[in-house]
Motif scaffolding. Structure first.
Motif, PDB file in Angstrom:
ATOM      1  N   LYS A   1       0.863  -1.196   0.000  1.00 15.47           N
ATOM      2  CA  LYS A   1       0.000   0.000   0.000  1.00 15.47           C
ATOM      3  C   LYS A   1       0.895   1.241   0.000  1.00 15.47           C
ATOM      4  O   LYS A   1       1.825   1.327   0.810  1.00 15.47           O
TER       5      LYS A   1
ATOM      6  N   TRP B   1       2.196  -3.929   6.630  1.00 19.55           N
ATOM      7  CA  TRP B   1       2.346  -4.516   7.973  1.00 19.55           C
ATOM      8  C   TRP B   1       3.808  -4.499   8.366  1.00 19.55           C
ATOM      9  O   TRP B   1       4.689  -4.213   7.553  1.00 19.55           O
TER      10      TRP B   1
ATOM     11  N   ARG C   1      11.827  -1.211  -9.585  1.00 24.06           N
ATOM     12  CA  ARG C   1      12.328   0.100  -9.149  1.00 24.06           C
ATOM     13  C   ARG C   1      11.586   0.618  -7.906  1.00 24.06           C
ATOM     14  O   ARG C   1      12.180   1.248  -7.031  1.00 24.06           O
TER      15      ARG C   1
ATOM     16  N   THR D   1      -1.695  -2.974  -3.977  1.00 22.29           N
ATOM     17  CA  THR D   1      -0.837  -3.842  -4.795  1.00 22.29           C
ATOM     18  C   THR D   1      -1.088  -5.280  -4.371  1.00 22.29           C
ATOM     19  O   THR D   1      -1.215  -5.557  -3.170  1.00 22.29           O
TER      20      THR D   1
HETATM   21  N1  LIG Z   1       4.424  -8.201   0.560  1.00 23.14           N
HETATM   22  C1  LIG Z   1       5.493  -8.447  -0.159  1.00 23.14           C
HETATM   23  O1  LIG Z   1       6.041  -9.547  -0.136  1.00 23.14           O
HETATM   24  C2  LIG Z   1       6.055  -7.375  -1.022  1.00 23.14           C
HETATM   25  C3  LIG Z   1       7.295  -7.565  -1.642  1.00 23.14           C
HETATM   26  C4  LIG Z   1       7.780  -6.541  -2.443  1.00 23.14           C
HETATM   27  C5  LIG Z   1       7.048  -5.391  -2.605  1.00 23.14           C
HETATM   28  N2  LIG Z   1       5.861  -5.245  -1.999  1.00 23.14           N
HETATM   29  C6  LIG Z   1       5.057  -4.037  -2.199  1.00 23.14           C
HETATM   30  O2  LIG Z   1       4.752  -3.910  -3.572  1.00 23.14           O
HETATM   31  C7  LIG Z   1       4.626  -2.511  -3.876  1.00 23.14           C
HETATM   32  C8  LIG Z   1       5.524  -2.186  -5.053  1.00 23.14           C
HETATM   33  O3  LIG Z   1       5.128  -2.946  -6.176  1.00 23.14           O
HETATM   34  P1  LIG Z   1       4.855  -2.263  -7.595  1.00 23.14           P
HETATM   35  O4  LIG Z   1       4.167  -3.266  -8.448  1.00 23.14           O
HETATM   36  O5  LIG Z   1       4.212  -0.950  -7.361  1.00 23.14           O
HETATM   37  O6  LIG Z   1       6.322  -1.906  -8.107  1.00 23.14           O
HETATM   38  P2  LIG Z   1       7.616  -2.794  -8.465  1.00 23.14           P
HETATM   39  O7  LIG Z   1       7.180  -4.090  -9.049  1.00 23.14           O
HETATM   40  O8  LIG Z   1       8.539  -2.813  -7.298  1.00 23.14           O
HETATM   41  O9  LIG Z   1       8.321  -1.854  -9.542  1.00 23.14           O
HETATM   42  C9  LIG Z   1       7.660  -1.517 -10.741  1.00 23.14           C
HETATM   43  C10 LIG Z   1       8.667  -0.813 -11.607  1.00 23.14           C
HETATM   44  O10 LIG Z   1       9.637  -1.742 -12.075  1.00 23.14           O
HETATM   45  C11 LIG Z   1      10.042  -1.383 -13.372  1.00 23.14           C
HETATM   46  N3  LIG Z   1       9.691  -2.474 -14.279  1.00 23.14           N
HETATM   47  C12 LIG Z   1       8.586  -3.250 -14.273  1.00 23.14           C
HETATM   48  N4  LIG Z   1       8.639  -4.167 -15.241  1.00 23.14           N
HETATM   49  C13 LIG Z   1       9.816  -3.955 -15.884  1.00 23.14           C
HETATM   50  C14 LIG Z   1      10.445  -4.598 -16.969  1.00 23.14           C
HETATM   51  N5  LIG Z   1       9.890  -5.653 -17.594  1.00 23.14           N
HETATM   52  N6  LIG Z   1      11.635  -4.137 -17.369  1.00 23.14           N
HETATM   53  C15 LIG Z   1      12.219  -3.079 -16.737  1.00 23.14           C
HETATM   54  N7  LIG Z   1      11.673  -2.440 -15.696  1.00 23.14           N
HETATM   55  C16 LIG Z   1      10.474  -2.887 -15.271  1.00 23.14           C
HETATM   56  C17 LIG Z   1       9.322  -0.108 -13.722  1.00 23.14           C
HETATM   57  O11 LIG Z   1      10.179   0.951 -13.265  1.00 23.14           O
HETATM   58  P3  LIG Z   1      10.263   2.367 -14.045  1.00 23.14           P
HETATM   59  O12 LIG Z   1       8.957   3.029 -13.752  1.00 23.14           O
HETATM   60  O13 LIG Z   1      11.451   3.034 -13.414  1.00 23.14           O
HETATM   61  O14 LIG Z   1      10.466   2.040 -15.482  1.00 23.14           O
HETATM   62  C18 LIG Z   1       8.083  -0.194 -12.857  1.00 23.14           C
HETATM   63  O15 LIG Z   1       7.513   1.072 -12.596  1.00 23.14           O
HETATM   64  C19 LIG Z   1       5.014  -1.753  -2.611  1.00 23.14           C
HETATM   65  O16 LIG Z   1       3.847  -1.384  -1.900  1.00 23.14           O
HETATM   66  C20 LIG Z   1       5.793  -2.783  -1.830  1.00 23.14           C
HETATM   67  O17 LIG Z   1       5.763  -2.562  -0.434  1.00 23.14           O
HETATM   68  C21 LIG Z   1       5.357  -6.214  -1.203  1.00 23.14           C
END
Ligand SMILES: NC(=O)c1ccc[n+]([C@@H]2O[C@H](COP(=O)([O-])OP(=O)(O)OC[C@H]3O[C@@H](n4cnc5c(N)ncnc54)[C@H](OP(=O)(O)O)[C@@H]3O)[C@@H](O)[C@H]2O)c1
Length: 159
Positions: A17, A23, A45, A124
């Motif tokens: 979120k 959490w 990223r 997410t």
């Molecule tokens: N509960 C869990 O286990 C867990 C684990 C990890 C994260 N999270 C949560 O997940 C959320 C973040 O996830 P998200 O989906 O927003 O972001 P993300 O997956 O961390 O990052 C997305 C970014 O990655 C880059 N990207 C995506 N696909 C790509 C590709 N094929 N090639 C190159 N770059 C690529 C892009 O960056 P650019 O925009 O710079 O191009 C995109 O904006 C947060 O809230 C975090 O706390 C939770």
């Protein structure tokens, strides 16, 4: 190379979120650390920004971004490039976020999951793998705790 997804989700598959974890469970963070230590970790990223762009120690940090190139960590603008770079590693952990999980779950050999018992608000989600248990994934291990359960699944076959 074995590709392993490691993630924590709530009963509705919420994982994040506002760019953060919804959490804080210190036992889960310790589990994450001891599971991934020594292995390369692949992340999006947004996750790297959540770490304040500081690589997690003891693990090679590989970041996916189409908009940024970091000088202090390997950055790839596509998944194939990152996986090619990592191909000779014994194991690589995909550590999120939702966007990266979605693009790698069909390639993953293993899921290491923390199933959180409470429900949280989120924006997410993890791809819902639970319908595929028994057909694509089989459970090889679980450890129950009061607030969450650790579960490991392995791929039955690459369909
Ligand atoms: N509960 C869990 O286990 C867990 C684990 C990890 C994260 N999270 C949560 O997940 C959320 C973040 O996830 P998200 O989906 O927003 O972001 P993300 O997956 O961390 O990052 C997305 C970014 O990655 C880059 N990207 C995506 N696909 C790509 C590709 N094929 N090639 C190159 N770059 C690529 C892009 O960056 P650019 O925009 O710079 O191009 C995109 O904006 C947060 O809230 C975090 O706390 C939770």
């Amino acid at each position: 190379m074995k590709l392993s997804i490691i993630a924590a989700h709530d009963p509705n598959m919420v994982i994040g979120k506002d760019g953060e974890l919804p959490w804080h469970y210190s036992e889960d963070l310790k589990f994450f650390k001891r599971t991934t230590m020594g292995y390369p970790i692949l992340m999006g990223r947004v996750v790297f920004e959540e770490l304040n762009e500081k690589p997690l120690p003891g693990r090679e940090n590989v970041v996916l971004s189409r908009s940024k190139i970091y000088n202090h960590v390997k950055t790839f603008s596509n998944i194939d490039g990152a996986l090619h770079y990592l191909k000779d590693q014994e194991k690589v952990f995909v550590i999120g976020g939702g966007n990266i999980y979605k693009q790698t779950i069909d390639l993953a050999d293993e899921l290491i999951i923390t199933q959180i018992k409470n429900e949280y608000d989120g924006d997410t989600y993890l791809v819902d793998y639970r319908d595929d248990i028994g057909t694509i994934w089989y459970e090889i291990w679980r450890e129950d705790h009061p607030e969450f359960t650790f579960v490991k699944y392995e791929r039955i076959s690459k369909e």
